[in-house]
Design a protein around this motif. Structure first.
Motif, PDB file in Angstrom:
ATOM      1  N   ASP A 288      32.549  40.865  35.725  1.00 26.45           N
ATOM      2  CA  ASP A 288      33.093  39.695  36.415  1.00 26.45           C
ATOM      3  C   ASP A 288      34.443  40.010  37.050  1.00 26.45           C
ATOM      4  O   ASP A 288      35.109  40.978  36.686  1.00 26.45           O
ATOM      5  CB  ASP A 288      33.317  38.556  35.405  1.00 26.45           C
ATOM      6  N   ASP A 289      34.811  39.126  37.973  1.00 29.40           N
ATOM      7  CA  ASP A 289      36.175  39.039  38.532  1.00 29.40           C
ATOM      8  C   ASP A 289      36.507  40.106  39.581  1.00 29.40           C
ATOM      9  O   ASP A 289      37.565  40.069  40.178  1.00 29.40           O
ATOM     10  CB  ASP A 289      37.264  39.067  37.447  1.00 29.40           C
ATOM     11  N   HIS A 337      30.679  34.529  41.494  1.00 27.58           N
ATOM     12  CA  HIS A 337      31.494  34.102  40.342  1.00 27.58           C
ATOM     13  C   HIS A 337      32.436  33.004  40.820  1.00 27.58           C
ATOM     14  O   HIS A 337      32.174  31.844  40.596  1.00 27.58           O
ATOM     15  CB  HIS A 337      32.253  35.298  39.761  1.00 27.58           C
ATOM     16  N   HIS A 341      38.892  31.458  41.345  1.00 27.60           N
ATOM     17  CA  HIS A 341      38.920  31.552  39.879  1.00 27.60           C
ATOM     18  C   HIS A 341      39.968  30.647  39.258  1.00 27.60           C
ATOM     19  O   HIS A 341      40.453  30.899  38.151  1.00 27.60           O
ATOM     20  CB  HIS A 341      39.131  33.012  39.432  1.00 27.60           C
ATOM     21  N   HIS A 445      34.876  43.062  32.521  1.00 27.47           N
ATOM     22  CA  HIS A 445      35.607  42.751  33.758  1.00 27.47           C
ATOM     23  C   HIS A 445      35.995  44.068  34.416  1.00 27.47           C
ATOM     24  O   HIS A 445      36.741  44.861  33.821  1.00 27.47           O
ATOM     25  CB  HIS A 445      36.839  41.901  33.440  1.00 27.47           C
TER      26      HIS A 445
HETATM   27 ZN    ZN Z   1      35.851  35.284  35.445  1.00 24.49          ZN
END
Ligand code: ZN
Length: 485
Positions: A288-289, A337, A341, A445
């Motif tokens: 993720d991210d 995602h 954020h 991540h």
């Molecule tokens: Zn995230």
């Protein structure tokens, strides 16, 4: 008659006068001739006026000739006797004068010769050797001793200079007169140079794993002594990181001589199967991210092991957006995602969520040429950070599913989002989590370098323990949390 007598008496008187005059004239002429002739002695000296004789060798007189010489009369045919004064003692160094004398016309003439008696003998160097001394290559040669003697200067041992030239040692000494002597000793320790043999192949190829056992080496000197303890190895093999490694083994002795050996080790990546068994043990790696600064490196590792993973991407690091295209082309799954954020913005309303979602979808379209149906909620579907907007997760999960999107949570957390910042702990968390289940969806991540650093070992552990890796897709049974808002 009378006058005739007188005349007769006078005649002898005149004759005598004539004779006297003539004689006087002759004398004058002779004196003039002698003066003009300047008669003297000429010396002819063989060997020159200066001669050098090495001390201790006999002096051999090269000879001197003397002759009377006049300007008008030239050189006399016979040589004159020559008297030599002076002596040369070649046993004692110094300058000696020899004087040569000869006479002519009652005059004595002389000439001189200087004889230099000099030291031409070089000192002598004697190298000592003891039969029972056997030098060791490792310790180097220990000087066995030497003596330098000179016939004039005496003991010059303290003036000997030593120079090591490769396999030989050269001793030199010079006496006061400049005579130089040298001696050479072949250094015997070079003969005892050890051999450094590798056990096993010079070039090794191993499969990636968690252990590498260096097959080692054998090092013995010419006398059979085991010198292995003195061998140093430069370089290291990380068996859990595919690549080429060089190990340099070397032993060095007291004088800096080295014996070396080199081994290359290739750590081959393992290969995840092209087709995974859906009923087997499965690991879905998900990141993720990102994409971020470490995503390219991560993609390299995944490619080496033929592992497909899933990337839930953001717009947070636009300079790495190209990684989305690369990941897609290399067979990984791309999911949405979040663009920002930021929970407060995303979960403020369904419209705000969709607007943020669409921004990511646009980036994915741009990078891959198509849209994705996969996504992961920021914070996961079970998040409670959205509780400022009651029920938003319930509404979003229903609405997104209705619109044909599939969201994934995870059942194995690496802990890299705050639980730990240690690569070892990330690895341990994943291993522990995956060991406990048949199908794992792992959350990592790829914007965390320490987390990316664990991936290769996660893969090696998985592949050597019967797991296969796969990318999530729309047909994958979703792993989901219980919605808490
Ligand atoms: Zn995230």
């Amino acid at each position: 008659m009378e006058t005739q007598k007188l005349a007769q008496r006078r005649r002898p008187g005149r004759a005598a006068a004539v004779v006297v005059i003539v004689l006087a004239g002759l004398l004058l002429i002779t004196a003039a001739v002698l003066a003009l002739d300047a008669r003297h002695v000429q010396f002819y000296m063989s060997g020159g006026t200066e001669i050098t004789v090495p001390r201790g060798e006999p002096y051999e007189e090269p000879g001197v000739r003397a002759a009377a010489v006049g300007r008008l009369t030239g050189e006399s045919e016979e040589d004159l006797p020559v008297l030599v004064r002076g002596e040369v003692d070649t046993g004692t160094m110094g300058d000696y004068v020899l004087c040569y004398e000869a006479s002519t016309m009652l005059c004595r003439y002389s000439a001189e010769r200087i004889v230099h008696v000099v030291d031409r003998t070089a000192p002598e160097i004697t190298l000592l050797h003891s039969e029972d001394y056997m030098p060791s290559w490792l310790e180097g040669y220990r000087e066995e001793g030497y003596i330098a003697l000179d016939d004039v200067d005496g003991d010059l041992t303290d003036h000997v200079e030593i120079e090591d030239r490769g396999d030989s040692r050269v001793y030199t000494v010079t006496d006061a007169a400049g005579n130089r002597a040298s001696a050479v000793r072949q250094l015997p320790y070079s003969i005892g140079r050890p051999t450094l043999r590798l056990n096993g192949a010079e070039s090794l190829a191993i499969d990636a794993s968690f252990t590498f056992l260096d097959p080692g080496f054998t090092c013995t000197d010419a006398r059979g002594n085991d010198l292995s303890a003195y061998v140093r190895c430069e370089g290291e093999v990380d068996p859990a990181a595919a690549g080429e490694y060089t190990l340099r083994y070397g032993i060095e002795n007291a004088v800096g001589e080295r014996v070396e050996a080199t081994r290359t080790v290739t750590v081959r990546p393992l290969r995840n199967p092209d087709v995974v068994d859906p009923d087997g043990k499965l690991i879905y790696l998900s990141f993720d991210d990102g994409p971020g600064p470490y995503t390219d490196r991560l993609l390299d590792i995944l490619a080496q092991y033929n592992v497909k993973a899933s990337f839930f991407v953001t717009c947070l690091y636009p300079e790495y957006a190209a990684c989305i295209g690369r990941a897609f082309r290399e067979g990984h799954s791309i999911g949405v995602h979040s663009a920002s954020h930021q929970y407060r913005r995303i979960y403020a309303s369904e419209e705000a969520f969709l607007e943020d979602f669409e921004a990511v979808q646009a980036l994915i379209r741009e990078q891959t040429g198509q849209e994705t149906r996969l996504f992961r909620f920021p914070g996961g579907s079970s998040n409670t950070v959205s509780r400022f907007n009651r029920g938003i997760m319930t509404r979003l999960s229903e609405r997104m599913s209705e619109e044909g999107y599939v969201y994934f949570d995870w059942n194995v957390s690496s802990g890299d989002a705050g639980g730990t910042s240690s690569t070892e702990q990330v690895l341990q968390n994943i291993v522990d989590g995956c060991s406990a289940r048949r199908v794992s969806v792992v959350l990592q991540h790829d914007v965390k370098e320490f987390s990316v650093a664990a991936v290769e070992r996660v893969i090696i552990w998985g592949l050597t323990n019967g797991y296969s890796f796969a990318a999530l897709d729309e047909t994958t049974e979703p792993v989901r949390h219980r919605i808490a808002n």
